[in-house]
Structure formats: C-alpha cells, structure tokens
Design a protein around this motif. Structure first.
Motif, PDB file in Angstrom:
ATOM      1  N   UNK A 267       0.878  -1.220  -0.417  1.00  0.00           N
ATOM      2  CA  UNK A 267       0.190  -0.313   0.044  1.00  0.00           C
ATOM      3  C   UNK A 267       0.861   1.644  -0.181  1.00  0.00           C
ATOM      4  N   UNK A 268       1.695   1.523  -1.213  1.00  0.00           N
ATOM      5  CA  UNK A 268       2.763   2.209  -1.321  1.00  0.00           C
ATOM      6  C   UNK A 268       2.080   3.566  -2.088  1.00  0.00           C
ATOM      7  N   UNK A 269       2.870   4.644  -2.261  1.00  0.00           N
ATOM      8  CA  UNK A 269       3.105   5.243  -2.861  1.00  0.00           C
ATOM      9  C   UNK A 269       4.411   6.062  -3.334  1.00  0.00           C
ATOM     10  N   UNK A 270       4.397   6.225  -4.497  1.00  0.00           N
ATOM     11  CA  UNK A 270       5.947   7.281  -5.536  1.00  0.00           C
ATOM     12  C   UNK A 270       5.454   8.703  -5.591  1.00  0.00           C
ATOM     13  N   UNK A 271       6.647   9.380  -5.477  1.00  0.00           N
ATOM     14  CA  UNK A 271       6.199  10.910  -6.100  1.00  0.00           C
ATOM     15  C   UNK A 271       8.050  11.520  -5.999  1.00  0.00           C
ATOM     16  N   UNK A 272       8.577  12.214  -7.768  1.00  0.00           N
ATOM     17  CA  UNK A 272       9.882  13.109  -6.841  1.00  0.00           C
ATOM     18  C   UNK A 272       9.835  14.477  -6.396  1.00  0.00           C
ATOM     19  N   UNK A 273       8.368  14.612  -6.744  1.00  0.00           N
ATOM     20  CA  UNK A 273       8.022  16.244  -6.856  1.00  0.00           C
ATOM     21  C   UNK A 273       8.304  16.762  -5.310  1.00  0.00           C
ATOM     22  N   UNK A 274       8.482  17.530  -4.908  1.00  0.00           N
ATOM     23  CA  UNK A 274       8.626  18.373  -3.874  1.00  0.00           C
ATOM     24  C   UNK A 274       6.826  18.381  -3.152  1.00  0.00           C
ATOM     25  N   UNK A 275       7.127  18.302  -1.622  1.00  0.00           N
ATOM     26  CA  UNK A 275       6.294  18.066  -0.588  1.00  0.00           C
ATOM     27  C   UNK A 275       5.804  19.247   0.024  1.00  0.00           C
ATOM     28  N   UNK A 276       6.651  20.625   0.049  1.00  0.00           N
ATOM     29  CA  UNK A 276       6.019  21.161   1.466  1.00  0.00           C
ATOM     30  C   UNK A 276       6.456  22.854   0.014  1.00  0.00           C
ATOM     31  N   UNK A 277       5.658  23.864   0.215  1.00  0.00           N
ATOM     32  CA  UNK A 277       5.291  25.316  -0.046  1.00  0.00           C
ATOM     33  C   UNK A 277       7.116  25.849  -0.744  1.00  0.00           C
ATOM     34  N   UNK A 278       6.724  26.746  -1.350  1.00  0.00           N
ATOM     35  CA  UNK A 278       8.100  27.776  -0.698  1.00  0.00           C
ATOM     36  C   UNK A 278       8.091  28.553   0.525  1.00  0.00           C
ATOM     37  N   UNK A 279       6.847  28.415   1.216  1.00  0.00           N
ATOM     38  CA  UNK A 279       6.500  29.193   2.347  1.00  0.00           C
ATOM     39  C   UNK A 279       6.939  28.034   3.742  1.00  0.00           C
ATOM     40  N   UNK A 280       7.670  26.591   3.434  1.00  0.00           N
ATOM     41  CA  UNK A 280       7.521  25.994   4.282  1.00  0.00           C
ATOM     42  C   UNK A 280       6.905  24.483   4.238  1.00  0.00           C
ATOM     43  N   UNK A 281       5.619  25.385   4.231  1.00  0.00           N
ATOM     44  CA  UNK A 281       4.561  24.519   4.749  1.00  0.00           C
ATOM     45  C   UNK A 281       3.729  23.119   3.735  1.00  0.00           C
ATOM     46  N   UNK A 282       3.772  21.818   4.111  1.00  0.00           N
ATOM     47  CA  UNK A 282       3.236  20.506   4.054  1.00  0.00           C
ATOM     48  C   UNK A 282       2.156  21.335   2.505  1.00  0.00           C
ATOM     49  N   UNK A 283       2.447  20.676   1.536  1.00  0.00           N
ATOM     50  CA  UNK A 283       1.128  20.564   0.269  1.00  0.00           C
ATOM     51  C   UNK A 283       0.944  19.149  -0.515  1.00  0.00           C
ATOM     52  N   UNK A 284       0.157  18.315  -0.710  1.00  0.00           N
ATOM     53  CA  UNK A 284       0.515  17.796  -1.734  1.00  0.00           C
ATOM     54  C   UNK A 284       1.190  17.630  -2.903  1.00  0.00           C
ATOM     55  N   UNK A 285       1.745  16.774  -3.301  1.00  0.00           N
ATOM     56  CA  UNK A 285       2.544  16.266  -4.623  1.00  0.00           C
ATOM     57  C   UNK A 285       1.725  16.975  -5.643  1.00  0.00           C
ATOM     58  N   UNK A 286       2.718  17.081  -6.587  1.00  0.00           N
ATOM     59  CA  UNK A 286       1.293  17.432  -8.377  1.00  0.00           C
ATOM     60  C   UNK A 286       1.510  15.715  -8.343  1.00  0.00           C
ATOM     61  N   UNK A 287       2.405  15.634  -9.043  1.00  0.00           N
ATOM     62  CA  UNK A 287       1.662  13.784  -9.163  1.00  0.00           C
ATOM     63  C   UNK A 287       2.591  12.696  -8.185  1.00  0.00           C
TER      64      UNK A 287
END
Length: 758
Positions: free
Chosen positions: A170-190
């Motif tokens: 039950x895994x997930x993979x992404x190379x996208x960043x997971x924080x925005x420019x303000x250092x807050x957590x965000x969902x990866x683009x894909x």
C-alpha cells in the motif's frame, strides 16, 4: 568520546555522551525506518528530510558504534537499551532514533521514535518502528518513508527489507516536492499509488504491482507493469504517450525507451493515426570517449502528393525521413563531424508536423585546428523541398578544402593570413564547376598620437576555374565561360577611426567617425561562374568590408570611399548603439552589382543599425537601408523583445523593397511580421503563442498572388510546469496547403513527468 567494549556490559552505563562499540563481524545495509504511510507522502518535514545526520562515532567497518543520552544493559536478559538522541553507525550507514533495544540472544534490534537511516549513497529511510536482525540486513518497518539522494519519495503503510530490496505494501511514489515556498506541507503534483512496490536500492529501480497515476489529486490512468529508475540514471520501459490531432485526424504515439548501456539508448515510438497508415519513429543515441552521435528515423507507407501540381499518386509507396548527426574529437587538433538529412518526398515533413524546412543539408567535415593554422576538408549535399525547384539544379559540393595560416610580418609588422581553397560542384541536371585559389592578406593596425586608429590592408589572390554545362544555368550572369578560366585579384584598403569619448547624461558616450579607401583594378568577374556570391545585399555588416559579395566567386573591383560613424551611449541599465554609413565609387565603369542591391550606382544607399537595451526588460534592433535618391526605405527590419523571462512579448518585422531585377537574385521582395509571447499566470501556469503573417502584396512583388495580409501559421497554448511535471496543450493552425499537408488545425497534448519519460 570513549567507546565501551562488550566486556563492560556487566555494569550499568548512563549519562549524556556515552558511546557503545559492538563487534558484529559482518556487513550491513541501510535499515529501513518509517515516518509516513502511503497516504502521508507529503507530510514529513522537507527540511528534516534533507538534513544530514549528525556526526556519528567512528568504528571499524565490521563494528557497530552508537551514542545516546543514556545506555542501559540488562545482564539477566542480555538486552542493551539506548535512549535519547540515539545515533548508530556501521559501514557508512547512520541510524537515528529516540530509542533502540537490542536483544543479543535473539539477534533482534528494535528502533522506535523518529527513526531514520541514511546509507552511503545519501538515501534516507524514515519510520515509526524498525524491527530488524542485528545484521541490519533484513527486517520489517511500519509507516515507512524512503527519501532518495535526489529527493524522490516512497511511502508505505508497511515495508519489508531483504538486503538491498524493499518490499512495500500500500505504497505511493513521487519525485515532487512536498512543501511550498513558505515551508508548509502540500500534496505532490503527481504520485503513483500501488498495492505493492519493490524498490531495489542497489540497481536504483522501482517496480509496481497494481499501479495507478494520480495528477493533482485526481486518478488519471492505470499503469500496469510500470517500472522506472531513480537516482538520476535511465532505465528501460514505456514513456508517457504523445497525444495530438493534425490534418483532421488523431495522432497517438507510445514511446518505448531501451537503456542499452550507460552510454547508449534507443527510443522507439509507434505512432497511429485515424486518417493515415501507422508510422514508426526511432531515435538512437551513443556517447563515446571520442564524441557522440544520434540517428533519428521515421518510416510509414502511403501515397505521395506533388506540391507543385497537387496531384496525389494512385500508387502507395514507402515514405520516410532520416536525421543523423555526430562529432568526434580524434586528437586535440583533429575532429570529424557530420550530418545526414534525407526525406523520401517533399511533403512528408510538413504532413506529419516534423519540421517546416524547405531545404535539407547533409555534410561531413574533417577539421584540424592548430595554434596558427586551420584546415577543413568537407563535403555537402542538398535536397530541395520547394515546389517547382528541380533537384537536378541543386549542387553537390565535394570536396570543399580550405586551409588558413596566420603569420607575423617580421618586416613591416602586422599579420599575414595565407589561404588556399578548392571547391568542386556537381549537379545531376545542371552546371558543374571546379575552383581553386591561393591568397594572402596583410593587415596592420596602428594608433596615432592624436588617438586615431589606422588599419591598413593588402590583399592578393589567384584563381583558376573549370566549368561545363554552363548553358543549363538560366541566369546568364551566373554562368561564366565554359572550360578553363583564370583570374587575378589585387586590392588595398586604408581605414581610419577617430573615437571621441566623454560623459553625457550620467553615462558615457562614444562617437567614432570612420572613413575607408579601397582601391582595386578592374576584374574579369563575368568570365568565371558565380556559385556562392548570388545573394548580395548592402547592410551594416558588410558596409566596410573589403569585398561586399558574400562569397569568393565575385569580388567587388571598384575603387571607393566608404564613410560613416558609430555612436555608443552607455549608462547603468541602459545602452544605445548606432551605426550608419554610405559609400562612393571613384571610377565610372559599370558595376557588376545588380540594380536594387544599393551598390549598383556610384553613390550607394544609406545603411545603418540601431540597438536599444534597457536591463533585460527591453531590447530593440532596427536595421535599415534608405534609397540614396528619395530616402525610400528599401530594407526595414525590426526585432523587439519586451518583458521578463516569465512574461514577454516579441515582434519581428521585415520588409524588403529593393526592386531587384527579377531572376537575378535569390531573395525576392517580401513583407512579413512575426509575433510571439508568453504570459505567466502565477508561478507555474503560462499562456503562450505566436503567429506569422505574410504582408507581401503586388506593391512588393508584381508577380505575387498574395493580397497583402496572408496568415501563414499560428499556435496558441497553455502550460503548467513545476519541479517534477510539464503539462501543456497547444493549438496550431496552418493556413497554407502544401501537397498532402493540408491547411487546418492541429492539437498537441504534452505530459512529461520527472523519472517517467524525462
């Protein structure tokens, strides 16, 4: 910091800064930890994920060493407990945790609380609980997050480590960043979610079972059998599909990438169309010690259309295109390079939106570059794609040999440039020409006491020509006389520049008057063929040139005075550059330069260039030629760019109104405008487009059938781009039909994912 040996386990050890060194006697790999489930791929703190571990205690490769705030040893159960800022290391692997319990009888080691393990490659595994053997080779991790050296992330509810293999459920993979420019957590683009993921940390490859792709949080498509590399290397597998529409039909391409070796790869793309036969596209690349080369090919089957008549053949035949290029550095001095571009018919490239070239060039060149010399041995072949342009009149140049040598003049000073050149041109249905010459140019630059810059030049050259089939060249002044012909060229020039520099309006201005005298006796130019000096035109680039013809076959034999000035103004963030000039022919003999070039009369037209620049925000270049009699604009060329790299607008305008005699020169009078731009919407989104419009009318070209406003093509698109994805939609419209490349709309959808096709 002291180490405690296993013989000292009989006593209780505690207190900050204590260290323990345990001899294990075998190798180990990264121990997985966990701090996020598959649903928590974007939760871990980005700064913490990239933070290097603190310095761990030094230990031998076959030993485990760690420090902690407190270390306890239970003699009865033979259990070692370390708690508080635990830091362990072995063979370059570093473990961090709040609590580590090691049962020496069972060989089990349990780490709890903000567990992370960093391997020698820089990959980091996070987890809540790590349960492994004391070999640190195998184990189970709950709530696992793996962050690779390139910041790729794999999160799972549970993970199992078998040596270098991670098996994640039950895994997930992404190379996208997971924080925005303000250092807050965000969902990866894909991200890719799967029931099971296998990660081989040695081979740096990820394989999926039951995978599906999510884009912006929305399920996009299933991806059965998906695998891809991580760690920056390439891997074999399917790439993201190309989806588009052109010529009224759909276009779908499914690329397959084959990593043959670290320095060689092959991409094969089968393409299917709703209104044409399928096409196979392939690209092979190789990078060698001496250089690199690539070969791209297209192959399909269908009917051909003659662009000149518009008639489509009733016979189906092979259609294709090859584009190959490469360069090899054989030694510090010698190199060889070449390209091959050939197509089966004149409409293939336009029909399939590959490119819009009207002539293809193939060449091979061997070069030697020395400290003072240069040698080139080359061959050229051309293929015309213009309607009504006979291929038999297109030249094949083989060989083309050019040698140059620079020497210092020990007598008068200055430099001497020696040159030897030969050329052989063959046509299957036209004139053949062979040429050879040797020449020398002497130049000397001096500064006078008043600050004038004086440049003296002397030039001498001897030519020998042989030609046949001269009558097959339709333009008489290009033919020359058949058989063997010889020609001698002598010219001398003196130029003076007198710069005046001073402060002006908070900046610096420089005014440089220029005057040049060129003397050359009459030449028998028309007895030799003209192969490389046809597209002559007076502009600011050749105004002060010794020979204002572009090639060697024609030499301007008039004695003349050229005068003009350069003006520069510079201040912070702003610059202005202007060049303007004119020439006057001293002798009254007829010129070989055709009317309309601005050089045929004794007094030439006025030519110039203006360049404006403000920071990187605004640039303007204007080139012009004014008629000497009435100041009518014979050449008007404007290139302007305004804006930043994210948002900008470009315009290019060209009008040639030279009234050159029909059939004498390659470039006809035209008027054209090109527009382009990009508008950034936020940080990631942008809208872009361009258009080309032909403004040529009967006033410019009496033979044209254009009405003065004829759009040629335009495209308009929208794009999204961040650190791990490039998404775009482009609408293109062609207004002109070319054989079976019909006017109409085409659409292209672009999806490019980092590590999936990039």
């Amino acid at each position: 910091m002291p180490f405690v040996n296993s013989r000292d386990f009989g006593r209780k050890a505690q207190g900050p800064g204590l260290a323990l060194l345990v001899a294990l006697g075998c190798a180990t790999c990264v121990v997985p930890g966990g701090a996020a489930s598959a649903q928590e791929l974007s939760k871990p703190n980005e700064a913490e994920a990239q933070k290097a571990p603190a310095e761990a205690p030094k230990a031998a490769n076959d030993e485990l060493g760690f420090t902690a705030d407190q270390i306890l040893y239970d003699n009865d159960r033979d259990v070692v407990t370390a708690q508080g800022n635990v830091l362990a290391t072995r063979q370059g692997n570093v473990l961090r945790a709040d609590l580590v319990i090691w049962d020496r009888k069972t060989g089990k080691l349990v780490a709890k609380g903000d567990v992370s393990v960093t391997d020698p490659k820089g990959n980091i595994a996070y987890g809540d609980v790590m349960d492994v053997t004391d070999t640190l080779k195998d184990g189970i991790v709950k709530s696992l997050l793996i962050v690779t050296e390139q910041s790729d992330r794999i999160a799972a509810e549970q993970g199992e480590r078998r040596k270098a293999i991670f098996i994640l459920n039950h895994a997930a993979y992404s190379p996208c960043t997971v924080v925005d420019d303000h250092g807050c957590a965000k969902n990866p683009t894909w991200q890719i979610k799967a029931a099971r993921v296998v990660y081989d940390s040695d081979k740096e490859i990820v394989r999926y079972h039951g995978a599906r792709l999510e884009l912006f949080g929305l399920p996009l498509l299933p991806m059965p059998g998906l695998s891809h590399p991580v760690g920056g290397r390439s891997g074999t597998g399917l790439l993201v599909a190309d989806i588009g529409a052109m010529n009224g039909g759909l276009d779908l391409g499914l690329p397959y990438y084959w990593s043959i070796a670290p320095n060689r790869d092959l991409t094969v793309t089968p393409r299917v169309f709703s209104n044409a036969y399928p096409m196979l596209q392939a690209k092979y690349r190789a990078f060698l010690d001496e250089g690199a080369y690539q070969i791209t090919g297209y192959a399909t089957y269908g009917r051909r259309t003659d662009p000149a008549t518009g008639v489509t053949s009733s016979k189906e035949d092979f259609r294709g295109y090859i584009d190959a290029s490469g360069k090899f550095q054989l030694s510090p001095e010698w190199s060889i390079s070449g390209s091959l571009r050939r197509v089966t018919d004149r409409t293939f490239l336009n029909r399939y939106n590959i490119n819009y070239d009207d002539r293809l060039r193939s060449n091979i060149t061997a070069e030697r570059i020395g400290d003072q010399s240069y040698l080139s041995i080359a061959g050229w072949a051309f293929q015309t794609l213009r309607p009504g342009d006979p291929q038999g009149q297109v030249p094949i140049a083989l060989p083309v040999i050019d040698y140059r040598l620079n020497l210092k003049d020990p007598v008068l000073g200055g430099t001497v440039k020696l040159q030897a050149n030969s050329l052989a041109i063959t046509r299957t249905g036209g004139q053949d020409t062979q040429r050879a010459f040797v020449g020398a140019q002497w130049s000397l630059r001096k500064l006078t006491g008043l600050g004038q810059e004086v440049i003296l030049t002397g030039y001498a050259r001897g030519d020998i020509y042989h030609s046949s089939g001269n009558s097959l060249t339709s333009t008489v002044i290009y033919q020359g006389l058949p058989g063997w012909q010889t020609r001698g060229i002598v010219a001398a020039a003196g130029e003076m520049r007198w710069p005046f520099v001073g402060e002006f309006l908070g900046g610096t201005q420089r005014i440089v008057p220029r005057v040049q005298l060129v003397v050359s006796p009459p030449l028998a130019n028309l007895i030799v063929p003209n192969e490389d000096s046809r597209a002559v035109d007076l502009d600011d680039g050749n105004l002060f040139a010794l020979n204002r013809f572009p090639g060697y076959d024609r030499f301007e034999d008039s004695s003349r005075i050229t005068y003009g000035f350069d003006y520069n103004f510079d201040r912070p963030y702003f610059s202005l550059l202007t060049t303007i000039g004119q020439s006057y022919r001293l002798n009254s003999r007829d010129s070989i330069l055709p009317p309309g070039t601005g050089l045929s009369d004794r007094v030439s037209d006025i030519v110039g260039r203006i360049e404006l620049r403000y920071r990187d925000f605004f640039t303007l270049t204007h080139r012009f030629r004014l008629d000497k009699d009435n100041l009518a604009i014979r050449r008007n060329e404007v290139d302007m760019t305004i804006g930043s790299r994210q948002t900008y607008f470009k315009v290019s305008y060209l009008r040639l109104n030279r009234n050159i005699t029909n059939g004498i020169e390659d470039l006809r009078d035209v008027e054209e405008v090109r527009l382009g731009g990009r508008v950034a919407i936020g940080k990631r989104w942008s809208v872009f487009g361009s258009a080309t419009i032909d403004l040529t009318g009967v006033d410019d070209d009496p033979q044209t059938n254009l009405d003065g406003f004829t759009p040629l093509r335009h495209y308009l698109g929208v794009a999204y781009q961040d650190d791990c994805i490039d998404v775009g939609f482009t609408w293109r419209r062609e207004y002109q039909s070319f054989g079976d490349a019909y006017a109409g709309n085409s659409f292209l959808v672009r999806l490019a994912f980092r590590n999936l096709g990039i």
